[in-house]
Scaffold this motif. Structure first.
Motif, mmCIF file in Angstrom:
data_model
loop_
_atom_site.group_PDB
_atom_site.id
_atom_site.type_symbol
_atom_site.label_atom_id
_atom_site.label_comp_id
_atom_site.label_asym_id
_atom_site.label_seq_id
_atom_site.Cartn_x
_atom_site.Cartn_y
_atom_site.Cartn_z
ATOM 1 N N LYS A 73 0.831 -1.207 0.000
ATOM 2 C CA LYS A 73 0.000 0.000 0.000
ATOM 3 C C LYS A 73 0.860 1.250 0.000
ATOM 4 C CE LYS A 73 -1.996 1.568 3.708
ATOM 5 N NZ LYS A 73 -2.768 1.747 4.955
ATOM 6 N N LYS A 74 0.210 2.353 -0.331
ATOM 7 C CA LYS A 74 0.844 3.661 -0.255
ATOM 8 C C LYS A 74 0.841 4.138 1.193
ATOM 9 C CE LYS A 74 -0.157 5.359 -4.923
ATOM 10 N NZ LYS A 74 -0.733 4.112 -5.476
ATOM 11 N N ASP A 75 1.643 5.150 1.442
ATOM 12 C CA ASP A 75 1.750 5.753 2.767
ATOM 13 C C ASP A 75 0.933 7.045 2.764
ATOM 14 O OD1 ASP A 75 2.590 6.207 5.341
ATOM 15 O OD2 ASP A 75 4.494 7.102 4.755
ATOM 16 N N TYR A 76 -0.088 7.113 3.595
ATOM 17 C CA TYR A 76 -0.986 8.271 3.624
ATOM 18 C C TYR A 76 -0.671 9.167 4.811
ATOM 19 C CZ TYR A 76 -3.961 5.782 0.257
ATOM 20 O OH TYR A 76 -4.446 5.123 -0.850
ATOM 21 N N VAL A 77 -0.584 10.477 4.545
ATOM 22 C CA VAL A 77 -0.396 11.473 5.591
ATOM 23 C C VAL A 77 -1.492 12.521 5.449
ATOM 24 C CG1 VAL A 77 1.148 13.155 6.641
ATOM 25 C CG2 VAL A 77 2.109 11.141 5.507
ATOM 26 N N LEU A 78 -2.166 12.846 6.554
ATOM 27 C CA LEU A 78 -3.182 13.893 6.567
ATOM 28 C C LEU A 78 -2.715 15.021 7.475
ATOM 29 C CD1 LEU A 78 -4.790 11.155 5.903
ATOM 30 C CD2 LEU A 78 -6.798 12.364 6.781
ATOM 31 N N SER A 79 -3.028 16.262 7.094
ATOM 32 C CA SER A 79 -2.720 17.374 7.990
ATOM 33 C C SER A 79 -3.782 18.460 7.849
ATOM 34 C CB SER A 79 -1.331 17.957 7.690
ATOM 35 O OG SER A 79 -1.368 18.860 6.596
ATOM 36 N N ARG A 80 -3.852 19.290 8.860
ATOM 37 C CA ARG A 80 -4.702 20.475 8.801
ATOM 38 C C ARG A 80 -4.062 21.514 7.886
ATOM 39 N NH1 ARG A 80 -9.269 18.286 10.000
ATOM 40 N NH2 ARG A 80 -9.281 17.282 12.055
ATOM 41 N N GLU A 81 -4.893 22.423 7.428
ATOM 42 C CA GLU A 81 -4.423 23.455 6.506
ATOM 43 C C GLU A 81 -3.378 24.358 7.152
ATOM 44 O OE1 GLU A 81 -5.428 26.896 6.942
ATOM 45 O OE2 GLU A 81 -4.251 27.528 5.213
ATOM 46 N N SER A 82 -3.393 24.454 8.475
ATOM 47 C CA SER A 82 -2.487 25.354 9.187
ATOM 48 C C SER A 82 -1.080 24.792 9.364
ATOM 49 C CB SER A 82 -3.066 25.677 10.568
ATOM 50 O OG SER A 82 -3.349 24.486 11.270
ATOM 51 N N VAL A 83 -0.854 23.539 8.912
ATOM 52 C CA VAL A 83 0.464 22.901 9.065
ATOM 53 C C VAL A 83 1.104 22.694 7.700
ATOM 54 C CG1 VAL A 83 1.664 20.812 9.828
ATOM 55 C CG2 VAL A 83 -0.193 21.762 11.212
ATOM 56 N N THR A 84 2.360 22.993 7.589
ATOM 57 C CA THR A 84 3.100 22.791 6.344
ATOM 58 C C THR A 84 4.092 21.645 6.501
ATOM 59 O OG1 THR A 84 4.884 24.317 6.929
ATOM 60 C CG2 THR A 84 2.960 25.249 5.829
ATOM 61 N N GLY A 85 4.564 21.119 5.377
ATOM 62 C CA GLY A 85 5.641 20.143 5.382
ATOM 63 C C GLY A 85 5.220 18.692 5.333
ATOM 64 N N LEU A 86 3.894 18.407 5.247
ATOM 65 C CA LEU A 86 3.478 17.003 5.292
ATOM 66 C C LEU A 86 4.026 16.210 4.126
ATOM 67 C CD1 LEU A 86 -0.184 16.268 4.157
ATOM 68 C CD2 LEU A 86 1.024 18.349 3.507
ATOM 69 N N GLN A 87 4.314 16.871 2.979
ATOM 70 C CA GLN A 87 4.809 16.136 1.809
ATOM 71 C C GLN A 87 6.206 15.576 2.024
ATOM 72 O OE1 GLN A 87 4.430 19.422 2.133
ATOM 73 N NE2 GLN A 87 5.561 20.595 0.598
ATOM 74 N N TYR A 88 6.893 16.045 3.076
ATOM 75 C CA TYR A 88 8.237 15.561 3.366
ATOM 76 C C TYR A 88 8.284 14.622 4.573
ATOM 77 C CZ TYR A 88 9.303 19.612 0.447
ATOM 78 O OH TYR A 88 9.341 20.522 -0.574
ATOM 79 N N LEU A 89 7.176 14.494 5.281
ATOM 80 C CA LEU A 89 7.181 13.727 6.522
ATOM 81 C C LEU A 89 7.610 12.284 6.304
ATOM 82 C CD1 LEU A 89 6.546 13.509 9.555
ATOM 83 C CD2 LEU A 89 4.184 12.942 8.929
ATOM 84 N N SER A 90 7.021 11.633 5.305
ATOM 85 C CA SER A 90 7.323 10.223 5.060
ATOM 86 C C SER A 90 7.260 9.967 3.567
ATOM 87 C CB SER A 90 6.313 9.341 5.794
ATOM 88 O OG SER A 90 6.523 7.988 5.519
ATOM 89 N N ASP A 91 8.334 9.385 3.003
ATOM 90 C CA ASP A 91 8.368 9.163 1.559
ATOM 91 C C ASP A 91 8.781 7.750 1.203
ATOM 92 O OD1 ASP A 91 11.026 9.158 2.166
ATOM 93 O OD2 ASP A 91 11.584 10.841 0.900
ATOM 94 N N GLY A 92 8.683 6.830 2.158
ATOM 95 C CA GLY A 92 9.017 5.453 1.865
ATOM 96 C C GLY A 92 10.473 5.112 2.034
ATOM 97 N N THR A 93 11.285 5.986 2.627
ATOM 98 C CA THR A 93 12.702 5.705 2.832
ATOM 99 C C THR A 93 12.997 5.309 4.271
ATOM 100 O OG1 THR A 93 13.155 8.056 3.251
ATOM 101 C CG2 THR A 93 13.423 7.258 0.990
ATOM 102 N N GLY A 94 11.982 5.167 5.090
ATOM 103 C CA GLY A 94 12.175 4.751 6.472
ATOM 104 C C GLY A 94 12.497 5.875 7.430
ATOM 105 N N VAL A 95 12.455 7.136 6.972
ATOM 106 C CA VAL A 95 12.769 8.277 7.830
ATOM 107 C C VAL A 95 11.479 9.067 8.092
ATOM 108 C CG1 VAL A 95 14.179 10.346 8.107
ATOM 109 C CG2 VAL A 95 15.070 8.396 6.787
#
Length: 519
Positions: free
Chosen positions: A488-510
């Protein structure tokens, strides 16, 4: 990594927001305030000590509290220096790896990091050899030498994947003056050199992190404090999200929620990336287990309907998987589909009959209570019992740590387990799962598989290992110590007031909590 832990990126693992794969709904900022950003997850921490943990929840925290010599940057599949200033193989044999330590690293207590601390960190992993620890990942590590600010790793066999391994949570550097050499630290604290300082921790409840002003490394300095909240299951995580008790939700929202994500959702940003999380049925092949005979495992493989699990349980948010190496990773093949192209009870019955196994076979199936795990187990039970060949007893365990201990002790005939690999290479979907002293604790070993794993690790040009990876997966599909179910893909949800979710998890284990900030 069970549930733990790859996540090649050039092949499309990371779905960048700029490419249109993330869906966004931007609305006026809410009133969450500007305190710590609250991040919710069902991935619990099994241990704060890196020598005692090999699971997604623990390593997610390690990414932020500790440093490794190398790390992997967002959107990349190549390890780069972090606590090290430079690393390289010495010579052409791939058996000696050397790193120079940064000169300006200090632990939480203020003491400067030395090469001896690095050596100590690796030595104690091997010395302690915890059942739930990462020692299997370092099966080729023979010795570590510290001289000045240089650390030299001597390997027992060529291992082109070693740079990836020391870019993981397993290679977290700890303070030799605060961690025992022959036992796990048990005071509920952590001293590292990562982007954050752990200021508070309550097992299965929360972890409080504040930016570390002394951090020096590859990551950008953290700006916002973070509170990680741990939830028992997906329903609680979803409720906390709907009640605005958290600003970020990651692993695992209910399948119905993920299936319903769309750009029209109010105050919700989301991203799906790194589609290489996998899930398997792991078989306990120790003497006395009802699945010890290969024919029993083969019959279960012949009867399993992955598509129905993906559709009915996960609402199409997962994809059926027919190999240990998922699609999108170089070296992927489909040996389980080649052998068992569709669920077939007649084939399963013949396999048992030819092996002299009487039906129905009684099987205890262990499951950790989180996400859709129980619903998945119930569907597996329904499918296998419908053939008349099996009787399954589901054994649910709530606490992740208790579940780990139970399967390591052989308390189940089989158990379901997710895998989030530690680095983007096919090796990490094979060696830690079916290799010698693998992290599955299932009693399995096979000489042919061992030889193939060793051979694949000898190719510095990883493309040259493809044929051996294919053969390795074929052998696994015959022995079946693990039965793949889905990816499966890795899903991240965030509120509009938070930035950076696109970098939180990208499948590299970090888990890059330092990328999160208030808008």
């Amino acid at each position: 990594m069970g549930s733990v832990r790859s996540k090649v990126i050039a092949a499309g693992l990371v779905l960048a927001a700029a490419g249109g794969v993330a869906a966004w709904q931007l609305l006026p900022a809410g009133d969450e305030g500007r305190g710590a950003i609250r991040v919710g997850t069902t991935d619990h921490v099994s241990a704060l000590d890196p020598a005692g943990a090999y699971d997604a929840g623990s390593w997610a925290l390690f990414s932020n509290v500790y440093q490794s010599l190398l790390t992997i940057k967002p959107g990349s599949d190549t390890p780069v220096p972090d606590a090290a200033s430079a690393c390289k193989f010495v010579g052409q044999k791939l058996t000696t790896y050397q790193c120079d330590l940064r000169p300006d690293l200090t632990f939480t207590g203020g003491r400067q990091v030395t090469a001896e601390d690095v050596k100590f960190s690796f030595d104690r992993i091997k010395q302690i050899n915890s059942d739930q620890g990462p020692a299997p990942l370092f099966n080729t590590l023979e010795s570590v030498k510290a001289e000045g600010r240089t650390v030299t790793f001597n390997l027992s066999a060529p291992d082109a994947t070693f740079p990836f391994k020391i870019a993981t949570g397993a290679a977290s550097i700890v303070d030799k003056e605060r961690y025992p050499a022959k036992a796990l630290r048990a005071d509920g604290k952590a001293d590292g050199t990562g982007p954050f300082v752990l200021t508070g921790y309550k097992a299965r409840t929360s972890a409080d992190l504040k930016p570390n002003p002394a951090y020096k490394g590859q990551a950008k300095p953290a700006e916002s404090a973070i509170t990680v909240r741990y939830f028992k299951d997906s329903a609680q995580l979803d409720q906390a999200w709907r009640d605005h008790q958290i600003e970020v939700a990651h692993r695992d929202m209910p399948p119905t929620v993920l299936a319903g994500l769309n750009p029209g959702l109010k105050d919700t940003r989301y991203q799906a990336s790194g589609g290489t999380e996998t899930r398997h049925i792991v078989f306990n092949v120790r003497p006395g287990s009802t699945v010890q005979k290969p024919a029993v495992r083969q019959a279960m493989a012949a009867a399993l309907d992955r598509s129905k699990i993906a559709g009915d349980v996960y609402k199409g948010t997962v994809t059926p998987l027919y190999s240990l190496v998922p699609a999108g990773i170089a070296g992927h093949s489909t040996p389980f589909f080649d052998t068992y192209p569709s669920p077939n009870g007649a084939t399963a019955r013949k396999l048992l009959t030819d092996a002299g196994v009487a039906a129905p076979v009684s099987v205890t199936l262990g499951v950790n209570v989180r996400g859709a795990n129980v619903a998945e187990a119930e569907e597996i039970k329904r499918q296998l019992e419908a053939t008349g060949l099996f009787q399954l007893t589901i054994k649910p365990v709530e606490a992740w740590e208790d579940f780990q201990k139970a399967y390591a002790a052989g308390q189940f005939d089989a158990y379901t387990l997710g895998w989030i690999a530690d680095f983007p290479d096919a090796d990490n979907f094979l060696a830690p799962l079916v290799g010698k002293d693998a992290s599955m604790n299932d009693g399995f070993s096979d000489k042919t598989i061992e030889e193939l794993i060793t051979r694949t690790q000898s190719f510095q040009n990883r493309a040259e290992a493809a044929n051996d990876f294919h053969e390795l997966q074929r052998v696994v599909s015959q022995q079946i110590p693990l039965l793949p179910i889905w990816q499966k893909k890795d899903y991240v949800l965030s509120r509009e007031s938070v930035t950076g979710l696109q970098y939180l998890s990208d499948g590299t284990g970090v888990w890059r909590l330092w990328e999160l900030n208030w808008l």
